[in-house]
Scaffold this active site. Structure first.
Site, short mmCIF file in Angstrom:
data_model
loop_
_atom_site.label_atom_id
_atom_site.label_comp_id
_atom_site.label_asym_id
_atom_site.label_seq_id
_atom_site.Cartn_x
_atom_site.Cartn_y
_atom_site.Cartn_z
N ASP A 68 0.98 -1.06 0.02
CA ASP A 68 -0.20 0.18 -0.42
C ASP A 68 0.69 1.58 0.29
OD1 ASP A 68 -2.64 -1.89 0.39
OD2 ASP A 68 -3.07 -1.36 2.15
N HIS B 165 -10.73 7.27 1.93
CA HIS B 165 -9.12 7.30 1.23
C HIS B 165 -9.34 6.05 0.23
CE1 HIS B 165 -9.41 3.51 4.74
NE2 HIS B 165 -9.02 3.12 3.57
N LYS C 48 -7.13 -4.81 -2.96
CA LYS C 48 -7.17 -5.56 -1.83
C LYS C 48 -8.61 -4.75 -0.42
CE LYS C 48 -4.09 -4.16 1.53
NZ LYS C 48 -4.79 -3.23 2.47
N CYS D 65 -1.82 -2.25 7.39
CA CYS D 65 -2.23 -2.93 6.58
C CYS D 65 -0.77 -4.17 6.49
CB CYS D 65 -2.08 -2.30 5.10
SG CYS D 65 -4.12 -1.84 5.41
#
Ligand code: VGL
Ligand code: ZN
Length: 191
Positions: free
Chosen positions: A16, A77, A102, A141
């Site tokens: 990410d 976001h 994801k 994450c």
């Protein structure tokens, strides 16, 4: 060379590294962009050694359940196809890197790059045994991804200088949690 060791059973997993998690983004991680030059060195080495590179991205539909106005925990976001959802423009992600999206269901969040993506099976199919993990956010994450990677039986290494937390106060606790899951913490790159 930044990989302390490497082989055909290694993969680099970048979590990410997207605009919304960097300074100026909608869910800013303090110093989030400082992981970019570090990860670029790992990407360089991985390319040279033909190591598989995976990049996950948080990829939410509009009105995702994790957003505050939907009763979730986070500001809006990483909305699909928005600028905030793009990988940081400085990240030198090669064309051949595998992209994993994801958090794409309206009604369910996914923190881990393994959650609902089929990634574990794919990596096993490629003969991957060891994962080098960096990215954002360390306490959300990246943490979930590292724990799942351990649970899935991969030898898991956190690249410490390639990750930053949303809540810096929790960083130490998060590192302990990763260690108890079985991950190895790679110290800052000496090069
Ligand atoms: C993340 C909060 C919400 C992350 C994703 O990528 O760490 N954090 N969604
Ligand atoms: Zn999210």
């Amino acid at each position: 060379m930044v990989f302390p060791s490497q082989g055909s059973d290694d993969a680099l997993l970048i979590v990410d590294v997207q605009n919304d998690f960097c300074p100026g983004g909608k869910l800013e991680v303090p110093e989030g962009d400082t992981v970019v030059p570090v990860l670029n060195r790992w990407i360089d080495d991985a390319r040279e050694a033909n190591i598989l590179i995976i990049a996950s991205r948080d990829w939410h539909p509009v009105d995702h359940i994790s957003f505050e106005d939907q009763g979730g925990d986070w500001p809006e976001h990483c909305v699909q196809d928005s600028r905030g959802a793009e990988f940081h423009p400085g990240l030198a992600l090669p064309r051949e890197a595998i992209r994993v999206s994801k958090g794409t269901a309206f009604d369910r969040d996914a923190y881990s790059a393994f959650d609902g993506t089929g990634l574990a099976g794919y990596l096993r199919q490629k003969g991957i045994k060891r994962l080098w993990v960096g990215g954002l956010a360390q306490d959300v994450c990246v943490l979930a991804t590292v724990k799942d990677a351990c649970k899935e039986g991969f030898e898991t290494r956190l690249i410490q200088d390639a990750t930053r937390p949303v809540f810096p106060d929790k960083a130490d606790q998060v590192l302990r949690e990763m260690e108890s899951a079985g991950a190895v913490l790679e110290a800052a790159d000496a090069s």
